[in-house]
Design a protein around this motif. Structure first.
Motif, PDB file in Angstrom:
ATOM      1  N   ASN A  35       1.283  13.888  -4.875  1.00 14.82           N
ATOM      2  CA  ASN A  35       2.746  13.988  -5.289  1.00 14.82           C
ATOM      3  C   ASN A  35       3.657  13.631  -3.984  1.00 14.82           C
ATOM      4  N   GLN A  36       4.578  13.276  -4.192  1.00 15.22           N
ATOM      5  CA  GLN A  36       5.651  13.083  -3.012  1.00 15.22           C
ATOM      6  C   GLN A  36       6.989  12.535  -3.562  1.00 15.22           C
ATOM      7  N   THR A  37       8.113  12.893  -2.465  1.00 14.84           N
ATOM      8  CA  THR A  37       9.366  12.289  -2.423  1.00 14.84           C
ATOM      9  C   THR A  37       9.627  11.266  -1.628  1.00 14.84           C
ATOM     10  N   SER A  38      10.128  10.019  -2.223  1.00  8.42           N
ATOM     11  CA  SER A  38      10.479   8.922  -1.429  1.00  8.42           C
ATOM     12  C   SER A  38      11.535   9.088  -0.655  1.00  8.42           C
ATOM     13  N   SER A  39      11.741   9.191   0.468  1.00  6.81           N
ATOM     14  CA  SER A  39      12.825   9.205   1.452  1.00  6.81           C
ATOM     15  C   SER A  39      13.789   8.019   1.381  1.00  6.81           C
ATOM     16  N   GLY A  76     -12.408  -1.022   5.604  1.00 11.18           N
ATOM     17  CA  GLY A  76     -12.407   0.183   6.329  1.00 11.18           C
ATOM     18  C   GLY A  76     -11.659   1.158   5.471  1.00 11.18           C
ATOM     19  N   VAL A  77     -11.169   2.177   6.254  1.00 12.77           N
ATOM     20  CA  VAL A  77     -10.387   3.376   5.775  1.00 12.77           C
ATOM     21  C   VAL A  77      -9.056   3.227   6.517  1.00 12.77           C
ATOM     22  N   ALA A  78      -7.971   3.182   5.528  1.00 14.04           N
ATOM     23  CA  ALA A  78      -6.604   3.144   5.834  1.00 14.04           C
ATOM     24  C   ALA A  78      -5.834   4.379   5.424  1.00 14.04           C
ATOM     25  N   ASN A  79      -5.095   4.903   6.493  1.00  9.99           N
ATOM     26  CA  ASN A  79      -4.505   6.260   6.098  1.00  9.99           C
ATOM     27  C   ASN A  79      -2.895   5.915   5.809  1.00  9.99           C
ATOM     28  N   ASP A  80      -2.206   6.557   5.017  1.00 13.57           N
ATOM     29  CA  ASP A  80      -0.631   6.330   4.826  1.00 13.57           C
ATOM     30  C   ASP A  80      -0.426   5.091   4.649  1.00 13.57           C
ATOM     31  N   VAL A  81      -0.939   4.534   3.575  1.00 13.14           N
ATOM     32  CA  VAL A  81      -0.624   2.967   3.206  1.00 13.14           C
ATOM     33  C   VAL A  81       0.797   3.027   2.583  1.00 13.14           C
ATOM     34  N   LYS A  82       1.839   2.235   3.104  1.00 12.90           N
ATOM     35  CA  LYS A  82       2.891   2.197   2.611  1.00 12.90           C
ATOM     36  C   LYS A  82       2.985   0.968   1.512  1.00 12.90           C
ATOM     37  N   VAL A  83       3.579   1.372   0.208  1.00  9.44           N
ATOM     38  CA  VAL A  83       3.880   0.329  -0.886  1.00  9.44           C
ATOM     39  C   VAL A  83       5.308   0.167  -1.081  1.00  9.44           C
ATOM     40  N   THR A  84       6.000  -0.745  -0.974  1.00  9.15           N
ATOM     41  CA  THR A  84       7.157  -1.007  -1.202  1.00  9.15           C
ATOM     42  C   THR A  84       7.441  -1.430  -2.817  1.00  9.15           C
ATOM     43  N   VAL A  85       8.580  -0.545  -3.417  1.00  8.62           N
ATOM     44  CA  VAL A  85       8.565  -0.936  -4.607  1.00  8.62           C
ATOM     45  C   VAL A  85      10.125  -1.734  -4.736  1.00  8.62           C
ATOM     46  N   PRO A  86      10.080  -3.219  -4.934  1.00 12.22           N
ATOM     47  CA  PRO A  86      11.383  -3.727  -4.866  1.00 12.22           C
ATOM     48  C   PRO A  86      12.463  -3.081  -5.502  1.00 12.22           C
ATOM     49  N   GLN A  87      12.212  -2.968  -6.806  1.00 13.09           N
ATOM     50  CA  GLN A  87      13.185  -2.556  -7.677  1.00 13.09           C
ATOM     51  C   GLN A  87      13.688  -1.017  -7.565  1.00 13.09           C
ATOM     52  N   GLY A  88      12.836  -0.394  -6.669  1.00 10.42           N
ATOM     53  CA  GLY A  88      13.223   1.176  -6.333  1.00 10.42           C
ATOM     54  C   GLY A  88      12.632   1.917  -7.446  1.00 10.42           C
ATOM     55  N   ILE A  89      12.611   3.340  -7.190  1.00 13.27           N
ATOM     56  CA  ILE A  89      11.973   4.118  -7.918  1.00 13.27           C
ATOM     57  C   ILE A  89      13.175   4.813  -8.961  1.00 13.27           C
ATOM     58  N   SER A 124      -9.242   5.152  -8.726  1.00 18.44           N
ATOM     59  CA  SER A 124      -7.704   5.371  -8.667  1.00 18.44           C
ATOM     60  C   SER A 124      -7.389   6.750  -8.551  1.00 18.44           C
ATOM     61  N   ASP A 125      -6.005   6.934  -8.449  1.00 18.42           N
ATOM     62  CA  ASP A 125      -5.568   8.250  -8.296  1.00 18.42           C
ATOM     63  C   ASP A 125      -4.099   8.217  -8.832  1.00 18.42           C
ATOM     64  N   THR A 126      -3.766   9.368  -9.288  1.00 18.11           N
ATOM     65  CA  THR A 126      -2.281   9.358 -10.047  1.00 18.11           C
ATOM     66  C   THR A 126      -1.408  10.402  -9.293  1.00 18.11           C
ATOM     67  N   ALA A 127      -0.162  10.028  -9.238  1.00 19.40           N
ATOM     68  CA  ALA A 127       0.827  11.042  -8.622  1.00 19.40           C
ATOM     69  C   ALA A 127       2.062  10.770  -9.091  1.00 19.40           C
ATOM     70  N   THR A 128       2.986  11.855  -8.994  1.00 18.95           N
ATOM     71  CA  THR A 128       4.468  11.687  -9.314  1.00 18.95           C
ATOM     72  C   THR A 128       5.209  11.450  -8.100  1.00 18.95           C
ATOM     73  N   VAL A 129       6.072  10.613  -8.304  1.00 21.30           N
ATOM     74  CA  VAL A 129       6.922  10.239  -7.114  1.00 21.30           C
ATOM     75  C   VAL A 129       8.280  10.531  -7.263  1.00 21.30           C
ATOM     76  N   LYS A 130       9.066  11.155  -6.605  1.00 20.21           N
ATOM     77  CA  LYS A 130      10.379  11.346  -6.704  1.00 20.21           C
ATOM     78  C   LYS A 130      11.206  10.595  -5.894  1.00 20.21           C
ATOM     79  N   SER A 131      12.536  10.200  -6.287  1.00 21.37           N
ATOM     80  CA  SER A 131      13.216   9.604  -5.359  1.00 21.37           C
ATOM     81  C   SER A 131      14.075  10.442  -4.794  1.00 21.37           C
ATOM     82  N   ASN A 132      14.620  10.433  -3.570  1.00 21.53           N
ATOM     83  CA  ASN A 132      15.800  11.062  -2.969  1.00 21.53           C
ATOM     84  C   ASN A 132      17.221  11.037  -3.528  1.00 21.53           C
TER      85      ASN A 132
END
Length: 132
Positions: A35-39, A76-89, A124-132
Protein backbone atom coordinates in the motif's frame (compact mmCIF):
# COMPACT_ATOMS: atom_id res chain seq x y z
CA UNK A 1 17.89 7.12 -26.58
CA UNK A 2 19.11 3.62 -27.59
CA UNK A 3 17.00 0.62 -26.68
CA UNK A 4 13.68 2.47 -26.63
CA UNK A 5 10.76 0.84 -28.38
CA UNK A 6 7.32 2.25 -28.78
CA UNK A 7 4.21 0.14 -28.34
CA UNK A 8 0.49 0.44 -28.04
CA UNK A 9 -1.82 -1.39 -25.66
CA UNK A 10 -5.52 -0.68 -25.40
CA UNK A 11 -5.07 2.47 -27.47
CA UNK A 12 -2.37 3.95 -25.20
CA UNK A 13 1.19 4.29 -26.52
CA UNK A 14 4.08 3.42 -24.23
CA UNK A 15 7.79 3.93 -24.55
CA UNK A 16 9.81 1.04 -23.24
CA UNK A 17 13.46 0.61 -22.32
CA UNK A 18 15.03 -2.18 -20.34
CA UNK A 19 15.13 -1.26 -16.67
CA UNK A 20 18.23 -2.22 -14.71
CA UNK A 21 18.33 -5.16 -12.31
CA UNK A 22 20.87 -6.14 -9.72
CA UNK A 23 23.04 -9.21 -10.35
CA UNK A 24 20.86 -11.55 -8.30
CA UNK A 25 19.43 -14.26 -10.57
CA UNK A 26 16.20 -15.68 -9.15
CA UNK A 27 14.94 -19.11 -10.12
CA UNK A 28 11.41 -18.43 -8.92
CA UNK A 29 9.39 -15.38 -9.97
CA UNK A 30 7.98 -13.20 -7.17
CA UNK A 31 6.62 -9.73 -6.57
CA UNK A 32 6.16 -7.44 -3.56
CA UNK A 33 3.67 -4.57 -3.88
CA UNK A 34 2.64 -2.64 -0.76
CA UNK A 35 0.00 0.00 0.00
CA UNK A 36 1.26 3.48 -0.86
CA UNK A 37 0.51 7.10 -1.65
CA UNK A 38 1.55 8.33 -5.08
CA UNK A 39 3.30 11.67 -4.61
CA UNK A 40 2.56 12.86 -8.16
CA UNK A 41 -0.75 11.07 -8.72
CA UNK A 42 0.63 9.16 -11.72
CA UNK A 43 3.49 6.97 -10.46
CA UNK A 44 3.08 3.64 -8.69
CA UNK A 45 6.08 1.85 -7.16
CA UNK A 46 6.35 -1.92 -6.95
CA UNK A 47 8.75 -2.73 -4.12
CA UNK A 48 10.43 -5.76 -5.66
CA UNK A 49 10.07 -7.87 -8.80
CA UNK A 50 12.02 -11.09 -9.36
CA UNK A 51 11.91 -12.10 -13.01
CA UNK A 52 14.07 -15.12 -13.92
CA UNK A 53 13.69 -14.38 -17.65
CA UNK A 54 12.97 -10.65 -17.59
CA UNK A 55 9.70 -9.05 -18.59
CA UNK A 56 7.25 -6.51 -17.19
CA UNK A 57 5.32 -5.51 -14.10
CA UNK A 58 1.76 -4.89 -15.29
CA UNK A 59 -0.94 -3.14 -13.26
CA UNK A 60 -4.58 -4.17 -13.46
CA UNK A 61 -7.74 -3.20 -11.63
CA UNK A 62 -9.17 -5.85 -9.30
CA UNK A 63 -11.66 -6.81 -12.01
CA UNK A 64 -8.86 -7.42 -14.54
CA UNK A 65 -8.80 -4.23 -16.60
CA UNK A 66 -5.37 -3.15 -17.84
CA UNK A 67 -4.03 0.02 -16.17
CA UNK A 68 -0.37 0.35 -17.22
CA UNK A 69 2.94 -1.49 -17.51
CA UNK A 70 6.56 -0.93 -16.55
CA UNK A 71 9.46 -0.62 -18.90
CA UNK A 72 10.99 -3.98 -19.83
CA UNK A 73 12.96 -5.33 -16.88
CA UNK A 74 16.00 -7.51 -17.50
CA UNK A 75 16.33 -10.91 -15.87
CA UNK A 76 17.08 -10.66 -12.18
CA UNK A 77 15.68 -8.76 -9.22
CA UNK A 78 14.49 -5.17 -9.63
CA UNK A 79 13.73 -2.97 -6.64
CA UNK A 80 11.44 0.09 -6.63
CA UNK A 81 9.98 -0.54 -10.08
CA UNK A 82 8.18 2.60 -11.24
CA UNK A 83 5.01 2.28 -13.31
CA UNK A 84 3.49 5.42 -14.77
CA UNK A 85 -0.30 5.54 -15.00
CA UNK A 86 -0.87 7.95 -17.94
CA UNK A 87 -4.50 8.70 -17.03
CA UNK A 88 -3.57 9.36 -13.39
CA UNK A 89 -4.70 7.60 -10.24
CA UNK A 90 -8.33 8.31 -9.43
CA UNK A 91 -9.49 7.88 -5.82
CA UNK A 92 -7.83 5.11 -3.81
CA UNK A 93 -7.89 2.09 -6.11
CA UNK A 94 -6.78 -1.38 -5.19
CA UNK A 95 -4.45 -2.49 -7.98
CA UNK A 96 -3.04 -5.87 -8.89
CA UNK A 97 0.61 -6.01 -10.00
CA UNK A 98 1.23 -9.05 -12.20
CA UNK A 99 4.52 -10.26 -13.71
CA UNK A 100 4.59 -10.90 -17.47
CA UNK A 101 7.23 -12.33 -19.80
CA UNK A 102 8.29 -10.44 -22.90
CA UNK A 103 6.94 -13.40 -24.89
CA UNK A 104 7.61 -11.96 -28.35
CA UNK A 105 10.89 -10.35 -27.21
CA UNK A 106 9.98 -6.95 -28.68
CA UNK A 107 10.79 -4.92 -25.53
CA UNK A 108 7.24 -3.58 -25.28
CA UNK A 109 4.38 -5.00 -23.22
CA UNK A 110 1.41 -6.18 -25.26
CA UNK A 111 -1.54 -8.47 -24.61
CA UNK A 112 0.31 -11.47 -26.09
CA UNK A 113 2.98 -11.39 -23.35
CA UNK A 114 2.22 -14.36 -21.09
CA UNK A 115 1.91 -13.98 -17.33
CA UNK A 116 4.48 -15.61 -15.06
CA UNK A 117 3.08 -18.47 -12.99
CA UNK A 118 4.33 -20.34 -9.94
CA UNK A 119 2.67 -23.62 -8.94
CA UNK A 120 -0.10 -22.92 -11.46
CA UNK A 121 -0.95 -19.47 -10.03
CA UNK A 122 -0.25 -16.06 -11.55
CA UNK A 123 2.62 -14.27 -9.82
CA UNK A 124 0.94 -11.17 -8.45
CA UNK A 125 0.43 -8.94 -5.43
CA UNK A 126 -2.27 -6.44 -4.52
CA UNK A 127 -2.05 -2.97 -2.97
CA UNK A 128 -4.14 0.14 -2.41
CA UNK A 129 -2.70 3.25 -4.03
CA UNK A 130 -3.77 6.66 -2.80
CA UNK A 131 -3.25 9.84 -4.75
CA UNK A 132 -2.00 13.01 -3.04
Amino acid sequence: MPGINNGTHSGVTYKSAEAPCNNEQPTTPSITFTNQTSSDGKTVTVDKASLPEGGFVVLYTRDGNFVSSSERIGSGVANDVKVTVPQGIQGNPTLVALLHYDTNDDGTFNSGDAAYTNNGQHVSDTATVKSN
